[in-house]
Every structure is written in C-alpha cells, then in structure tokens.
Design an enzyme around this catalytic site. Structure first.
Site, PDB file in Angstrom:
ATOM      1  N   SER A 187      -9.797   5.480   0.406  1.00 40.07           N
ATOM      2  CA  SER A 187      -9.424   6.084   1.688  1.00 40.07           C
ATOM      3  C   SER A 187      -8.832   5.160   2.751  1.00 40.07           C
ATOM      4  CB  SER A 187     -10.643   6.790   2.282  1.00 40.07           C
ATOM      5  OG  SER A 187     -11.697   5.869   2.399  1.00 40.07           O
ATOM      6  N   ALA A 188      -9.065   3.840   2.682  1.00 40.07           N
ATOM      7  CA  ALA A 188      -8.587   2.964   3.761  1.00 40.07           C
ATOM      8  C   ALA A 188      -7.054   3.020   3.838  1.00 40.07           C
ATOM      9  CB  ALA A 188      -9.055   1.537   3.504  1.00 40.07           C
ATOM     10  N   PRO A 189      -6.465   2.940   5.049  1.00 39.94           N
ATOM     11  CA  PRO A 189      -7.085   2.738   6.374  1.00 39.94           C
ATOM     12  C   PRO A 189      -7.522   4.019   7.084  1.00 39.94           C
ATOM     13  CG  PRO A 189      -4.713   2.639   6.588  1.00 39.94           C
ATOM     14  CD  PRO A 189      -4.991   2.903   5.130  1.00 39.94           C
ATOM     15  N   GLY A 190      -7.430   5.176   6.419  1.00 42.59           N
ATOM     16  CA  GLY A 190      -8.017   6.384   6.998  1.00 42.59           C
ATOM     17  C   GLY A 190      -7.051   7.471   7.444  1.00 42.59           C
ATOM     18  N   LYS A 192      -5.344   9.639   5.601  1.00 48.05           N
ATOM     19  CA  LYS A 192      -5.605  10.887   4.850  1.00 48.05           C
ATOM     20  C   LYS A 192      -7.003  11.417   5.166  1.00 48.05           C
ATOM     21  CE  LYS A 192      -2.536   9.389   1.128  1.00 48.05           C
ATOM     22  NZ  LYS A 192      -2.408   7.995   1.562  1.00 48.05           N
ATOM     23  N   ASP A 210     -13.964   3.385  -0.121  1.00 45.23           N
ATOM     24  CA  ASP A 210     -12.942   2.395  -0.488  1.00 45.23           C
ATOM     25  C   ASP A 210     -13.641   1.219  -1.166  1.00 45.23           C
ATOM     26  OD1 ASP A 210      -9.818   2.067   0.267  1.00 45.23           O
ATOM     27  OD2 ASP A 210     -10.775   0.130  -0.065  1.00 45.23           O
ATOM     28  N   CYS A 311       1.827   6.044  -4.634  1.00 45.86           N
ATOM     29  CA  CYS A 311       3.074   5.695  -3.939  1.00 45.86           C
ATOM     30  C   CYS A 311       3.958   4.920  -4.916  1.00 45.86           C
ATOM     31  CB  CYS A 311       2.804   4.910  -2.666  1.00 45.86           C
ATOM     32  SG  CYS A 311       1.834   3.418  -2.914  1.00 45.86           S
TER      33      CYS A 311
END
Length: 441
Positions: A187-190, A192, A210, A311
């Site tokens: 999840s970082a940096p947050g 989403k 994370d 990505c």
C-alpha cells in the site's frame, strides 16, 4: 530536407555488421541515427517494395533495435523485450512517450471536500487545472501553478493527494462498498489506500500492508493527513497472508514490478533490468497473487473480488501471472474491470496461449492514454466446489482431496458424550462452574 529525400525514395544503404562495429567505437551522429530509424520503420512497413536486395527483415530489425538502444539509452535486452509488444511504428511512439513526463494529476479527497470546491480554491491560488476525464469524478490535471502543488494549505489539510492518473484505475476497478473489510497488500505511500477509505466513506475496515517497514511512515502520515479513520497499518511480507488475517470482502494487490510503465519517472529502468530480474519478479508476483486470492472470502455477500495491478507493460508480469492464477485456483474467474477505456490483455503472445478470459484485463500505455503504463485485472473468487466421484471426493481441478478435507457426516446421538465433555473442558478453562456430568449441555 532529410524527410523529403526519403519520401522521394532516395536510396538509403543499411550499414553492414563491420560498419556497425566501427560506429560503436566512436560517437554516433544523433541526426544520422534518427534518420536511419525513420528509414528502417518505413522499410519494415512495406518490406517487399522498399528493402535492399539480399538484406533480410531481421537485419533491418536488428539495426532499428541497436539505434533505439543508443538513441534513447536502453540496454539491448530491454529494447528487444519492449519492442516485441508493439507493431514497428507504434514501438517508436512508445519509446518516444517514455521521454516525456506525464501530466501532474491530483485526486480530490471526498472525505473532506468536493472536486468543484477544491478546483475553485486552487484556481484562486493561481493553479491552472481541469478535470482529467469523464472516467473519474475525483481527478484533476494541473497544467501550471504559481505555488508548489505539494505544499498548499489545501494539500496540508488533506483535501487532495498528488497521485498519478493510472493509480486511480485499480481502485475504480475494485469498487469497494461501504462497511466492507478490504486489504491493500502493497500500500505505501497510501494513494490507493486513502482512495479506498474515501470510497468506503470511512466505514468498514481497510488493512494497509507494506512489506517495507520504512515506507509505512509515509503511509501512516498520508492516512492521518487525509482523515481516514478506518485504516489499520501493518508491515508483513504479502506472502504471509491469509495466515496473518484473511476473510476479506475485497483485496487489492498492486504488485511489486519492473517499472517498465513508469520509465518517464525512473529512467534507471532503461539500463538496470535483466532477464533474471523479470524471472524473479514474476515468481514473486505469482506467489503474491495466490496469497491474495486465498485472503478473499468467497462467502462475502457484497464482495469476493481481487484486483491485481502492476505499473509494468511486459506480458511476463501481467497476463502470464493472471493465467497462472486461473490455472492454480479453479475457483476464481476474471470479470470485467469496469473501466471505460484501455486495451484488452493479450490472449496470445509469442507462442504462448493464455486463457481466453484474459482479454477482460486492461492495458494502459503512455503513448495511447497519456498516463503511466499500467495493467489491471479483476477476479471474482467463488466457493471451492467438491464433487463426489465413485466414493472419492475431488475438487474442481479433479484432484482427490485428503480425508481431512472431505465432508464427513456426523451422527449427533453417537457423538453427544464427546460434545458434552468438550463443553465441560471449555467451561473449566474459562474458570466457570462446571455442572455435573449428567446435566452438562
């Protein structure tokens, strides 16, 4: 003038292997390389008519790849890998798009403000912006700003998040519903995570995980800034789920990847990736996607979905991983991601044939959609069915289940004494007064 010469069909000689070796020793003339690339593309489009006598198609391709590598600064391995994804002319567009930065985009935090109010506040501060597109009702594209966009009072108050447009896509596909339990595995940096919390309207529960503990600081800071009150931050290796905790309504796995979709942000990808890197990443992604599937509750009334995204634009990290998950977990199927645009995923690629449903996945490219290269796949996780076959119990894949996993019928009367004894032991362990044996229920 050079273009005119080419259009008039003036002969252009392809260098021999010796001439290419000689050229490598010195410094290439950029204009010569550029002109040669254009010529090779033109010839490859109409090979029979324009190719030199006794020169094969592979020689032109080889020359084009060598020129792309030297002109744009890639290693030979990655140029070849990315080139194979597109028709010749489109490949050049892709490499060109990687040299141009993507637009600056922000996501409105609907927990604190509305997009219209935020846009007005930022316009008053001298920011030139407009909505990204019809596909998102929270995104804004920033064209120019007289103030630092990451340090305005609105930013510090958590009214918006600086976030790439492509990062909106997996959360839109996930479509979390209020009061659901959701896991964001990486999840970082947050960006989403806070988007999920906003769609949940601060109800339900989001587990933001994370594996890198150092990155959870920025993750927690963004969660606090954005006013998300339904988020728990944790730091586990994603492969430890669902042992740590499972039974989620929805899971988002934005997997660690090679970054071949974000070369415009990180040009080091051009030279530091090898075949070994892609093998290791694909192996990790396959482990993570199975753990993500197992963390989803098939019994969920409103959910039971997993979104896998990267990505990256390579097939090994995208369609190949999705196809692997479909083969290993017969209880999952791909569903429409609910995204209005994007290209269909490959169902065939260089001799590999994937599950036909892989076309439901979506690919995004910098030269087509003006956002980072991205991939999104949405799975629906269903209950594992067990089928009786001549006295043996097998699962959907046709594998016989061990006796421990088979449905065993119990005779309640026969087992009553054991059940009562078990209840008495539980009561004893809790320090409760245990009734005499004949009265124990």
């Amino acid at each position: 003038m050079e273009d005119e010469d080419e259009e008039e069909g003036e002969p252009f000689r392809l260098p021999t292997a010796e001439e290419r070796e000689e050229e490598k020793k010195g410094v290439s003339d950029v204009q010569v390389v550029q002109r040669r690339m254009r010529h090779c593309v033109r010839v490859l489009r109409n090979f029979k008519k324009l190719a030199e006598k006794d020169r094969s198609r592979s020689e032109y391709v080889e020359q084009l790849l060598a020129d792309i590598a030297s002109y744009y600064g890639y290693n030979d391995f990655l140029v070849d890998k990315l080139f194979q994804l597109f028709p010749v002319a489109e490949a050049i567009e892709f490499f060109e798009a990687n040299e141009v930065p993507r637009p600056v985009t922000i996501r409105t935090n609907t927990l604190k403000t509305r997009r219209r109010d935020l846009a007005q506040a930022l316009i008053n501060r001298g920011v030139n912006l407009e909505p990204i597109g019809k596909w998102t009702n929270v995104g804004l594209q920033v064209f120019e700003s007289s103030v630092p966009i990451g340090a305005t009072p609105e930013y510090l108050a958590g009214h918006y998040m600086l976030q790439a447009a492509s990062s909106f896509l997996p959360v839109i596909a996930l479509a979390p519903q209020p009061n659901e339990r959701v896991l964001d595995m990486a999840s970082a940096p947050g960006g989403k995570t806070t988007h999920i919390a906003a769609l949940l309207q601060n109800t339900g529960h989001v587990f933001a995980n994370d594996a890198n503990k150092a990155r959870t600081k920025s993750l927690a800071a963004n969660i606090h800034r954005m006013g998300c009150k339904n988020v728990t931050v944790c730091s586990y290796d994603g492969r430890e789920f669902p042992k740590v905790i499972g039974g989620f309504d929805r899971v988002l796995l934005d997997a660690p990847c090679s970054g071949t979709g974000v070369i415009s942000k990180d040009s080091s990808v051009k030279i530091n990736k090898s075949e070994r890197d892609f093998q290791l990443l694909a192996h990790l992604q396959k482990q993570l996607i199975l753990c993500a599937i197992d963390s989803v509750s098939p019994e969920s009334k409103s959910g039971g979905y997993l979104v896998y995204s990267t990505c990256s634009v390579t097939v090994d990290e995208n369609e190949a991983v999705v196809d692997y998950a479909l083969r290993k977990r017969p209880n999952v199927k791909l569903v429409d991601a609910g995204l209005e645009f994007g290209r269909e995923g490959f169902t065939k690629y260089r001799g590999k044939i994937f599950n036909p449903s892989v076309r439901l996945t979506r690919r995004f490219y910098p030269h087509v959609h003006n956002m980072d290269g991205f991939f999104v796949a949405k799975f629906k996780v269903e209950k594992r069915s067990k089928v009786q076959t001549r006295g043996k119990v097998v699962n959907e894949a046709g594998v016989e289940l061990p006796a421990t996993e088979q449905d065993v019928g119990f005779d309640s009367e026969e087992d009553r004494p054991f059940i009562q004894e078990g209840k008495r032991k539980q009561m004893k362990a809790k320090g409760l007064r245990v009734p005499p044996r004949h009265k124990a229920e």
